[in-house]
Design a protein around this motif. Structure first.
Motif, short mmCIF file in Angstrom:
data_model
loop_
_atom_site.label_atom_id
_atom_site.label_comp_id
_atom_site.label_asym_id
_atom_site.label_seq_id
_atom_site.Cartn_x
_atom_site.Cartn_y
_atom_site.Cartn_z
N SER A 154 0.78 -0.81 -0.19
CA SER A 154 0.40 0.06 -0.02
C SER A 154 0.92 1.80 0.21
O SER A 154 1.05 2.04 -0.60
CB SER A 154 -0.55 -0.31 1.07
OG SER A 154 -0.07 -0.27 2.82
N THR A 158 0.76 4.15 -2.79
CA THR A 158 0.89 5.75 -2.05
C THR A 158 1.84 6.69 -3.21
O THR A 158 2.16 7.57 -4.00
CB THR A 158 0.19 5.90 -1.27
OG1 THR A 158 -0.83 4.85 -1.15
CG2 THR A 158 -0.20 7.33 -1.43
N ARG A 161 1.61 6.75 -6.69
CA ARG A 161 0.91 7.72 -7.85
C ARG A 161 1.25 9.68 -7.16
O ARG A 161 0.93 9.90 -7.66
CB ARG A 161 -0.52 7.98 -6.76
CG ARG A 161 -1.45 6.42 -6.80
CD ARG A 161 -3.50 6.33 -6.95
NE ARG A 161 -2.76 6.29 -4.77
CZ ARG A 161 -3.07 5.03 -4.79
NH1 ARG A 161 -3.18 3.90 -5.25
NH2 ARG A 161 -3.31 4.73 -3.28
#
Length: 408
Positions: A154, A158, A161
Motif C-alpha cells: 500500500s 501510494t 501515485r
C-alpha cells in the motif's frame, strides 16, 4: 543457483517421511480372499499340526498338505490313530481363491505379526513426519513473517501515485519554461545582433589580450564582434593572423559582450515592443505568471520530490509485492525496508502539508496553456497590470548568469 529456504527442505523431508509411511502401510501383508472348505485329516499332532487332503476346484483334483487344525475341536471330529481305515479325522479350513496362491490352504491370522510390525512402523513414520512438518511449517511461517516485515504494497502504491503526480507537474512546468525560452530566442538573437554589430573587431583587441591581426580578419569577412561569435573558435583558429590560443579568447570576449547586451536589453523595454515575437513571449510568460510564485515553487518542489521518489521506489521495488519480498536476498530486503520507511515519512509530510492537492492544481493550471490569442492581447493587458512580474520572470528564466572573472 537458486537458493531454497531451509524450512522448505524441512517440509520436503516431512513429506518424504509421510510418503514412506504410506508405502509401508500399502505394502503390509493382507489376508487374501478365501472360502471355507472341508478337510480330511490324515494325521494330527497334539498341537493341531495336521496333514490333510482337500478338494482343489482349480486344480481339478484332491491335494495333500500341512495345515494347522483346531486342536480343541470335538474329539468326535478327530480320527482314531489305531484304525487306518476309519481313523481319518475331519475339520474345516480356508482356501485361497485369488492370485498365484489360488487353491492353497490359508490359516487365518498367520500374517498378523508381520502386519502388526508394518503397522507399527507406519504409525511411527506418520508421527515423525507430523513432527517434521510442524517444525517446517512453523519455522517457515516465522521466517516468512520476518522476511515480510518490511513489505508494504500500500505504501509503495501510494508513493507511485504521488511520483506520477510530481513527475507530471515537473514535465508540465518544464514545457512551460521551454515555451518561454523558445519564444525568447529570436528576441535574444536580435539583441545580440544589434549590440555586437556595433562593436568592431578592433575593439575586441584589449578584451581578448590581442594575439590577432584585425586587418587579416577583416579581409576574411570578420569585421564585428557578431561575425566573431558566428564564426566560432574552430573557424577563427584557422584564419590568417590569429595566433594559437587566441581564437578561444576572442570568442569568449564576444560571448561576454553578447551576454552583457542581453542582460542590458532585457526588461520592460523589450516587452513593450509592438512585435509579434513579443506577443508570443508574453503568451508563454502568462502561463507561468498565472500559476504565481507559489505554483512555480510547487513545481520546483515537485521536480525534486519526483527524483527522490523515483530513486526510493527503485530500491523499494521488492516491498511492492509479498512474493517478491520472499524471493529477495537479505541485502535487497534491507534496502527495501529502509526505502519504505523513507517513503512513509515523505508521504506523511506531503499529506500534512497538503502538497499533493497543490501539485495537482498547479499541473491543471499549467495545462491550460496560453489563451488562444495569437496577437497576445490578453497577455499584454495582463502584462500592463504587472509589468515587473513579467520582466522579473523573463530575467529569471532566460537571462544567463554573469560569468565570474577569471583569476590570473
Amino acid at each position: 543457483m537458486t537458493h531454497v529456504p531451509f524450512f522448505r527442505w524441512v517440509v520436503v523431508l516431512g513429506l518424504i517421511i509421510f510418503g514412506a509411511s504410506f508405502a509401508v502401510y500399502a505394502t503390509a501383508p493382507e489376508d487374501p480372499e478365501t472360502k471355507q472348505v472341508d478337510l480330511t485329516v490324515l494325521s494330527e499332532e497334539s498341537d493341531g499340526s495336521c496333514t490333510v487332503t482337500w478338494a482343489d476346484p482349480y486344480a481339478k483334483h484332491r491335494r495333500t498338505g500341512h495345515y494347522q487344525c483346531e486342536p480343541d475341536r470335538d474329539p468326535l471330529l478327530k480320527g482314531r490313530a489305531y484304525d487306518p481305515d476309519t481313523g481319518h479325522g475331519w475339520d474345516t479350513g480356508w482356501m485361497v481363491t485369488e492370485g498365484s496362491r489360488k487353491g492353497d490352504l490359508f490359516v487365518l491370522g498367520q500374517d498378523d505379526a508381520e502386519r502388526d510390525k508394518a503397522m507399527d512402523l507406519s504409525d511411527d513414520l506418520i508421527g515423525l513426519s507430523l513432527v517434521v512438518l510442524i517444525v517446517g511449517v512453523v519455522g517457515g511461517s516465522i521466517r516468512s513473517h520476518y522476511r515480510l516485515s518490511g513489505a508494504s504494497p500500500s505504501t509503495v502504491r501510494t508513493a507511485r501515485r504521488l511520483e506520477q503526480v510530481t513527475s507530471r507537474l515537473a514535465k508540465d512546468h518544464a514545457q512551460a519554461v521551454d515555451a518561454v525560452r523558445v519564444a525568447w530566442e529570436p528576441l535574444r538573437q536580435s539583441l545580440v545582433d544589434e549590440a555586437l554589430g556595433r562593436v568592431s573587431v578592433e575593439e575586441l583587441w584589449h578584451a581578448s589580450d590581442g594575439g590577432f591581426d584585425a586587418a587579416e580578419l577583416r579581409r576574411c569577412g570578420t569585421r564585428t564582434a557578431r561575425d566573431v561569435l558566428e564564426a566560432g573558435t574552430p573557424v577563427l583558429s584557422r584564419m590568417p593572423g590569429v595566433q594559437p590560443g587566441t581564437a578561444e579568447r576572442l570568442t569568449s570576449a564576444a560571448q561576454t559582450l553578447a551576454d552583457g547586451a542581453v542582460r542590458a536589453g532585457t526588461g520592460r523595454e523589450i516587452l513593450q515592443r509592438p512585435d509579434p515575437r513579443v506577443a508570443d513571449l508574453l503568451n508563454a510568460l502568462s502561463v507561468l505568471v498565472r500559476v504565481g510564485p507559489e505554483g512555480r515553487a510547487a513545481a520546483q518542489k515537485a521536480t525534486e520530490l519526483a527524483a527522490l521518489l523515483s530513486l526510493l521506489l527503485d530500491k523499494a521495488e521488492p516491498a511492492a509485492d509479498r512474493r517478491q519480498m520472499l524471493r529477495a536476498d537479505a541485502e535487497e530486503r534491507a534496502t527495501a525496508k529502509h526505502a519504505v520507511a523513507r517513503l512513509s515519512q515523505l508521504l506523511v509530510t506531503v499529506e500534512q502539508r497538503g502538497s499533493a492537492d497543490q501539485f495537482t492544481q498547479t499541473s491543471i493550471d499549467l495545462l491550460r496553456g496560453p489563451d488562444a490569442d495569437p496577437a497576445g492581447i490578453a497577455a499584454r493587458v495582463d502584462y500592463e497590470t504587472q509589468p515587473e512580474t513579467y520582466a522579473h520572470l523573463l530575467t529569471e528564466l532566460a537571462i544567463p548568469e554573469p560569468q565570474p572573472l577569471a583569476v590570473p
